[in-house]
Design a protein around this motif. Structure first.
Motif, short mmCIF file in Angstrom:
data_model
loop_
_atom_site.label_atom_id
_atom_site.label_comp_id
_atom_site.label_asym_id
_atom_site.label_seq_id
_atom_site.Cartn_x
_atom_site.Cartn_y
_atom_site.Cartn_z
N GLY A 36 0.76 -1.23 0.02
CA GLY A 36 -0.11 -0.05 0.02
C GLY A 36 0.99 1.19 0.22
O GLY A 36 1.95 1.19 0.56
N VAL A 37 0.39 2.40 -0.71
CA VAL A 37 0.86 3.57 -0.89
C VAL A 37 -0.11 4.83 -0.41
O VAL A 37 -1.17 4.61 -1.02
N TYR A 38 0.13 5.71 0.62
CA TYR A 38 -0.92 6.77 0.73
C TYR A 38 -0.36 7.90 -0.03
O TYR A 38 0.92 7.96 -0.37
N THR A 76 -3.07 7.58 -7.02
CA THR A 76 -4.08 8.04 -6.04
C THR A 76 -4.93 7.05 -5.56
O THR A 76 -4.93 5.69 -6.04
N LYS A 77 -5.99 7.25 -4.86
CA LYS A 77 -6.81 5.98 -4.12
C LYS A 77 -7.71 5.51 -5.48
O LYS A 77 -8.37 6.03 -6.17
N GLY A 78 -7.65 4.13 -5.18
CA GLY A 78 -8.34 3.28 -6.31
C GLY A 78 -7.51 3.09 -7.42
O GLY A 78 -8.06 2.39 -8.32
N LYS A 79 -6.14 3.72 -7.67
CA LYS A 79 -5.37 3.21 -8.47
C LYS A 79 -4.42 2.16 -8.05
O LYS A 79 -4.14 1.94 -7.06
N ASN A 80 -3.78 1.39 -9.06
CA ASN A 80 -2.79 0.35 -8.73
C ASN A 80 -1.82 0.63 -9.95
O ASN A 80 -2.18 0.78 -10.97
N GLY A 99 -5.38 6.35 -0.67
CA GLY A 99 -5.90 7.71 -0.29
C GLY A 99 -5.19 8.26 0.94
O GLY A 99 -3.99 8.02 0.92
N LYS A 100 -5.71 9.03 1.47
CA LYS A 100 -5.08 9.97 2.44
C LYS A 100 -4.75 9.13 3.77
O LYS A 100 -5.64 8.20 3.94
N ASN A 117 -11.22 2.46 2.22
CA ASN A 117 -10.04 2.45 1.28
C ASN A 117 -9.13 1.24 1.22
O ASN A 117 -8.63 1.00 0.22
N ILE A 118 -8.91 1.03 2.58
CA ILE A 118 -7.88 -0.40 2.64
C ILE A 118 -8.63 -1.51 1.77
O ILE A 118 -8.05 -2.36 1.13
#
Length: 516
Positions: A36-38, A76-80, A99-100, A117-118
């Motif tokens: 994971g990345v914030y 960003t959130k939802g991207k991979n 996400g944040k 988000n996780i």
């Protein structure tokens, strides 16, 4: 210079992709990793690595950070993003945007945004690796191992039991020093919801009332020391004077079953039980008031209430929750035949009240009426029933939340708090006398099963009807028709039957178990 580096990276990616798409046996022996990345700053311009991702990056001397910087726009959130060959133990590494960091509970969405988000990110990462035919995936706990495990288990589920070509099976485990207890809890929560999804998705000729009951009995067999299962036959139902339930079942060749589950998590205590009741129509044709043929196949899931209730008890047993729970599921089909209910028929429920059946497609409330009467015989702490009861609920809330009708502020608060944690939300609906008057104004009987304004407030009049069979001060009716299936609304669930709100029921029971 930057474009050149990106070009080299893409060439390497293509090369690795070609290499690892070779031998099936060689590929299946390899593992994948989800990290994971914030993202922070304007439009996610900067990123922050989770603890596990940072440790992985250090082991690669910062190579992962470099790849993230040059491989495309901010994650960003939802991207991979997937990388090949960066680590000898993990030929495929999926990095997902969370996400944040530390967003917490959102006062407008009524869920914990970080947890959601996780779940969504881990689900996407696991599915991405599954599509690349990776057979075993290690998952970054992302600071909340339970949510990560839920995302992995829920995201990988697909009902393809009856297909010749199936999705590759993927096993998962936590990566590095993730919270193992939290991970195992999340696995059980996710597997519970998947059990409900399996029951709801399976064709009605595979999941009959009898098979449904046998399936739940088999799932509970490992916990026989604290679970008792009763599969009540038609003779017992007749002895109980459950005329409303029997009136629905008599149109089908499949015999009805009244499934009764007793989970004794507190055998040495005098705790009164939590009572869960689920509507168990294993196929709903509408009866004589026949449904339109378009979409009728989805009515194999009209036992979603029974599926979620029974699955939540299986999960409670697996978790060894210190609480007593009784589950009731009246199971039958609603079919048209010479023996079926006819519009205008009058039937008598277990409590003696007579019901004018003006619409045979409003059958769920009939079988629940008798089950609710029977539920009171156990002197329960609270009664919660779940049912795919009305299309009107779908119109009112769609798939955003389960509609809750309750006579208890305490019960509502507990259900709501549980749903905030699971992200599987509930929303309170009205139980006004305005709706009660509509179902008690009947020409031939004490009650009418559709009310005199059948198209207005349908979910509310259905709840008002059920209330006529309730004397408990703590009762809640969950209308789950709107959340029965998933298209793309919940990102960590594939298209199909959703199994909602199983995790919310489990979390609710767990909260009650911790209260005196």
């Amino acid at each position: 210079m930057l474009s050149l580096r990106r070009g080299v990276l893409l060439a390497v990616q293509r090369q690795h992709c070609r290499y690892f798409s070779g031998s099936q046996n060689n590929w299946n022996a390899r593992k994948g990793l989800v990290l994971g990345v914030y993202n922070e700053g304007k439009e996610g311009s900067t990123f922050q690595l989770t603890e596990a991702t940072a440790a992985f990056d250090r082991a690669l001397s910062g190579k992962l950070t470099e790849l993230l910087k040059i491989s495309g726009p901010p994650l960003t959130k939802g991207k991979n993003r997937i990388f090949y060959g960066v680590h000898e133990d993990f030929p495929c590494v999926a990095v997902v945007g969370l996400g944040k960091n530390n967003e917490g509970v959102c006062g407008t969405e009524y869920w914990d945004t970080c947890k959601e988000n996780i779940r969504a990110a881990v689900s996407a990462g696991c599915r991405l690796l599954q599509d690349h035919e990776v057979s075993h995936v290690e998952v970054d706990g992302c600071g909340d191992a339970q949510s990560a495990a839920e995302g992995a288990v829920l995201g990988l589920f697909q009902y393809d039991d009856l297909k010749t070509k199936k999705k590759p099976r993927v096993t998962t485990q936590p990566h590095r020093s993730a919270d193992v207890a939290g991970w195992e809890k999340g696995i059980l929560y996710g597997e519970g919801q998947n059990l409900a999804r399996l029951l709801m998705e399976a064709p009605a000729n595979y999941i009959t009332p009898t098979v449904f009951a046998e399936t739940i009995e088999q799932k509970l067999s490992p916990y026989a020391d604290r679970v008792t299962v009763h599969k009540r036959p038609q003779g017992w139902i007749e002895e109980q004077n459950m005329g409303a339930f029997l009136s629905v079942s008599k149109g089908s060749e499949e015999p009805p079953v009244f499934l009764e589950l007793h989970y004794n998590g507190c055998p040495d205590h005098t705790h009164t039980p939590l009572l869960l009741v689920g509507k168990g129509i294993t196929f709903d044709s509408g009866g004589i008031s026949l449904k339109p043929s378009s979409g009728m196949d989805a009515m194999r899931a009209d036992m979603g209430g029974a599926a979620t209730v029974c699955a939540s008890i299986v999960t409670a047993a697996a978790l060894k929750l210190p609480i007593n729970i009784i589950g009731l599921a009246p199971l039958c089909e609603n079919m048209p035949s010479g023996k079926a209910n006819k519009p205008g028929d009058v039937v008598r429920a277990k409590n003696g009240k007579t019901i004018q059946v003006d619409n045979t497609d409003a059958e769920g409330r009939l079988i629940l009426a008798d089950a609710l009467c029977y539920a009171h015989s156990f002197n329960p702490r609270a009664i919660v029933n779940a049912a795919t009861l009305t299309g009107a609920m779908d119109v009112a809330l769609g798939s955003a939340a389960t509609g809750v009708f309750t006579n208890s502020d305490w019960l509502w608060n507990e259900l709501h708090k549980a749903s905030v944690m699971t992200g599987d939300r509930v929303w309170r609906m009205p139980l006004f006398q305005h709706y009660t008057r509509q179902v008690t104004d009947s020409q031939l009987a004490d009650l009418n099963n559709v009310g005199k304004y059948s198209r207005s407030g349908g979910a509310c009049t259905a709840a008002a009807f059920l209330r006529e069979f309730v004397t408990s001060p703590h009762w809640a009716h969950l209308d789950i028709a709107g959340v029965m299936s998933n298209k793309d609304e919940v990102p960590y669930l594939r298209k199909g039957m959703s199994g909602r709100p199983t995790r919310t029921l489990v979390e609710f029971a767990a909260r009650l178990a911790n209260q005196s």
